[in-house]
Scaffold this motif. Structure first.
Motif, PDB file in Angstrom:
ATOM      1  N   LEU A 185       0.950  -0.930  -0.030  1.00  0.00           N
ATOM      2  CA  LEU A 185       0.253  -0.040   0.206  1.00  0.00           C
ATOM      3  C   LEU A 185       0.801   1.629  -0.085  1.00  0.00           C
ATOM      4  N   LYS A 186       1.991   0.874   0.711  1.00  0.00           N
ATOM      5  CA  LYS A 186       2.627   2.443   0.766  1.00  0.00           C
ATOM      6  C   LYS A 186       3.074   3.369  -0.584  1.00  0.00           C
ATOM      7  N   LYS A 187       3.362   1.742  -1.746  1.00  0.00           N
ATOM      8  CA  LYS A 187       3.911   1.717  -3.002  1.00  0.00           C
ATOM      9  C   LYS A 187       2.547   2.345  -3.713  1.00  0.00           C
ATOM     10  N   TYR A 188       1.875   1.397  -3.165  1.00  0.00           N
ATOM     11  CA  TYR A 188       0.870   1.212  -5.163  1.00  0.00           C
ATOM     12  C   TYR A 188      -0.478   1.949  -4.521  1.00  0.00           C
ATOM     13  N   GLY A 189      -0.813   2.547  -2.902  1.00  0.00           N
ATOM     14  CA  GLY A 189      -1.791   3.514  -2.887  1.00  0.00           C
ATOM     15  C   GLY A 189      -2.721   2.908  -2.402  1.00  0.00           C
ATOM     16  N   GLU A 190      -3.605   1.973  -2.976  1.00  0.00           N
ATOM     17  CA  GLU A 190      -5.105   1.591  -2.719  1.00  0.00           C
ATOM     18  C   GLU A 190      -5.410   0.490  -2.920  1.00  0.00           C
ATOM     19  N   VAL A 191      -5.631  -0.750  -2.515  1.00  0.00           N
ATOM     20  CA  VAL A 191      -6.454  -2.151  -2.604  1.00  0.00           C
ATOM     21  C   VAL A 191      -8.001  -2.045  -2.710  1.00  0.00           C
ATOM     22  N   CYS A 192      -8.162  -2.721  -3.181  1.00  0.00           N
ATOM     23  CA  CYS A 192      -9.827  -2.950  -2.719  1.00  0.00           C
ATOM     24  C   CYS A 192     -10.527  -4.244  -2.103  1.00  0.00           C
ATOM     25  N   GLY A 193     -11.688  -4.252  -1.837  1.00  0.00           N
ATOM     26  CA  GLY A 193     -12.227  -4.934  -0.791  1.00  0.00           C
ATOM     27  C   GLY A 193     -13.638  -5.539  -1.430  1.00  0.00           C
ATOM     28  N   ILE A 194     -13.800  -6.766  -1.160  1.00  0.00           N
ATOM     29  CA  ILE A 194     -15.286  -6.945  -1.501  1.00  0.00           C
ATOM     30  C   ILE A 194     -16.142  -7.154  -0.030  1.00  0.00           C
ATOM     31  N   ASP A 195     -17.039  -6.616   0.308  1.00  0.00           N
ATOM     32  CA  ASP A 195     -17.701  -6.577   1.926  1.00  0.00           C
ATOM     33  C   ASP A 195     -18.353  -8.016   2.139  1.00  0.00           C
ATOM     34  N   GLU A 196     -17.709  -9.562   1.505  1.00  0.00           N
ATOM     35  CA  GLU A 196     -18.710 -10.242   1.776  1.00  0.00           C
ATOM     36  C   GLU A 196     -18.205 -11.779   2.308  1.00  0.00           C
ATOM     37  N   PRO A 197     -18.053 -12.021   3.572  1.00  0.00           N
ATOM     38  CA  PRO A 197     -17.659 -13.270   3.831  1.00  0.00           C
ATOM     39  C   PRO A 197     -17.621 -14.618   3.032  1.00  0.00           C
ATOM     40  N   MET A 198     -16.308 -14.308   2.324  1.00  0.00           N
ATOM     41  CA  MET A 198     -16.034 -15.858   1.526  1.00  0.00           C
ATOM     42  C   MET A 198     -15.196 -16.414   1.704  1.00  0.00           C
ATOM     43  N   LEU A 199     -14.019 -15.501   2.780  1.00  0.00           N
ATOM     44  CA  LEU A 199     -13.154 -16.570   3.796  1.00  0.00           C
ATOM     45  C   LEU A 199     -14.002 -17.174   4.963  1.00  0.00           C
ATOM     46  N   LYS A 200     -14.261 -18.506   5.260  1.00  0.00           N
ATOM     47  CA  LYS A 200     -14.484 -19.044   6.343  1.00  0.00           C
ATOM     48  C   LYS A 200     -13.017 -18.864   7.144  1.00  0.00           C
ATOM     49  N   SER A 201     -12.925 -18.072   8.152  1.00  0.00           N
ATOM     50  CA  SER A 201     -12.172 -18.073   8.932  1.00  0.00           C
ATOM     51  C   SER A 201     -11.831 -18.935  10.374  1.00  0.00           C
ATOM     52  N   ARG A 202     -11.161 -19.930  10.586  1.00  0.00           N
ATOM     53  CA  ARG A 202     -10.682 -21.004  11.863  1.00  0.00           C
ATOM     54  C   ARG A 202      -9.922 -20.204  12.466  1.00  0.00           C
ATOM     55  N   LEU A 203     -10.956 -19.826  14.072  1.00  0.00           N
ATOM     56  CA  LEU A 203     -10.128 -19.720  15.399  1.00  0.00           C
ATOM     57  C   LEU A 203      -9.883 -20.408  16.128  1.00  0.00           C
ATOM     58  N   SER A 204      -8.128 -20.830  15.593  1.00  0.00           N
ATOM     59  CA  SER A 204      -7.546 -22.326  15.763  1.00  0.00           C
ATOM     60  C   SER A 204      -7.118 -21.442  17.777  1.00  0.00           C
ATOM     61  N   GLU A 205      -6.934 -22.149  18.599  1.00  0.00           N
ATOM     62  CA  GLU A 205      -6.305 -21.592  19.707  1.00  0.00           C
ATOM     63  C   GLU A 205      -5.368 -21.890  19.931  1.00  0.00           C
ATOM     64  N   GLY A 206      -4.411 -22.202  18.472  1.00  0.00           N
ATOM     65  CA  GLY A 206      -2.735 -22.293  18.952  1.00  0.00           C
ATOM     66  C   GLY A 206      -2.362 -20.647  18.072  1.00  0.00           C
ATOM     67  N   GLY A 207      -3.327 -20.450  17.478  1.00  0.00           N
ATOM     68  CA  GLY A 207      -2.620 -19.207  16.521  1.00  0.00           C
ATOM     69  C   GLY A 207      -1.876 -17.704  17.534  1.00  0.00           C
ATOM     70  N   LYS A 208      -1.056 -17.443  16.242  1.00  0.00           N
ATOM     71  CA  LYS A 208      -0.858 -15.790  16.733  1.00  0.00           C
ATOM     72  C   LYS A 208      -1.703 -14.896  16.705  1.00  0.00           C
ATOM     73  N   SER A 209      -2.810 -15.189  16.095  1.00  0.00           N
ATOM     74  CA  SER A 209      -3.842 -13.636  16.398  1.00  0.00           C
ATOM     75  C   SER A 209      -4.668 -14.109  17.686  1.00  0.00           C
TER      76      SER A 209
END
Length: 249
Positions: A185-209
């Motif tokens: 983003l610092k180089k290319y300025g902007e990117v785009c998002g599609i605001d639909e939950p097409m990713l199913k993101s599993r909350l694993s207990e060991g994940g960094k987040s």
């Protein structure tokens, strides 16, 4: 399925992912653009290798066995180097996609002539049921917006292969994906998002987040790595903490 026809190269690092990787791979197989899948097996010690053998006859799926455990950032970099598609998509082995995801992102990137597109995500419990929580993304994301909070989920990203090869991923002890998005983003300025939950993101207990204090410390280190001064970084950290609470509660 010759190289010239591949629109998206999917890069999937995996370490001991026997419980979930089949669901991830099957979700790639439902995608509606021409794709190839690079699975980087980072010295798994469970049944991951046995499961991957089931896909040997699909010429679109390539398995790389790392000789030493080199971590998620370098495993993704191996996939980035090997990709033959115009775009690269990242997918972690414990997440999965809706079937229209890559097609919609590919078409939007071609239309807008931008270098990266992400999507919203639905947070899933470890066993795969929905938590009922949707994390939204803006339709346009700038560098300044990304400093306040990381709007870009790694497993939702489709980006130009040539741009991924400008930067690669580094510092897996931090948030290696966040560093990459900030640099892009610092180089290319902007990117785009599609605001639909097409990713199913599993909350694993060991994940960094999942370790909030550790994750916040890594986030702070990213600001400093990017050359942001202490006071300005503190301002962004305040917003990061508030947004983090909103995201998961």
């Amino acid at each position: 399925w010759v190289a010239e026809e591949i629109k998206v190269s999917v890069v999937m690092p995996v370490y001991n992912g026997e419980k979930y990787i089949r669901q991830a791979v099957e979700s790639v197989k439902t995608q509606q653009v021409s794709w190839e899948l690079w699975i980087i097996n980072d010295c798994s010690t469970d049944g991951t290798s046995r499961i991957l053998k089931e896909y040997e006859e699909d010429i679109r799926i390539h398995v790389v066995q790392n000789e030493t455990n080199c971590g998620v950032a370098e495993s993704r970099n191996i996939g980035i180097r090997k990709a033959k598609g115009k775009y690269i998509a990242f997918l972690d082995a414990d997440d999965w996609w809706d079937g229209e995801k890559l097609r919609m992102q590919y078409e939007l990137l071609e239309k807008k002539q931008l270098v990266l597109c992400c999507t919203g995500r639905e947070l899933m419990n470890p066993e795969g049921s929905s938590t009922g929580k949707i994390v939204h993304v803006p339709e346009t994301i700038t560098y300044e917006m990304l400093l306040y909070t990381n709007h870009i989920p790694c497993s939702s990203v489709v980006m130009k292969t040539e741009v991924a090869r400008e930067f690669y991923m580094e510092h897996s002890e931090l948030h290696e994906d966040y560093i990459l998005w900030l640099r892009v983003l610092k180089k290319y300025g902007e990117v785009c998002g599609i605001d639909e939950p097409m990713l199913k993101s599993r909350l694993s207990e060991g994940g960094k987040s999942r370790n909030k204090i550790k994750s916040a410390w890594m986030h702070w280190k990213v600001y400093r790595f990017m050359g942001i001064g202490v006071f300005r970084a503190g301002w962004y950290m305040l917003h990061y903490v508030v947004n983090g609470v909103r995201k998961y509660v």
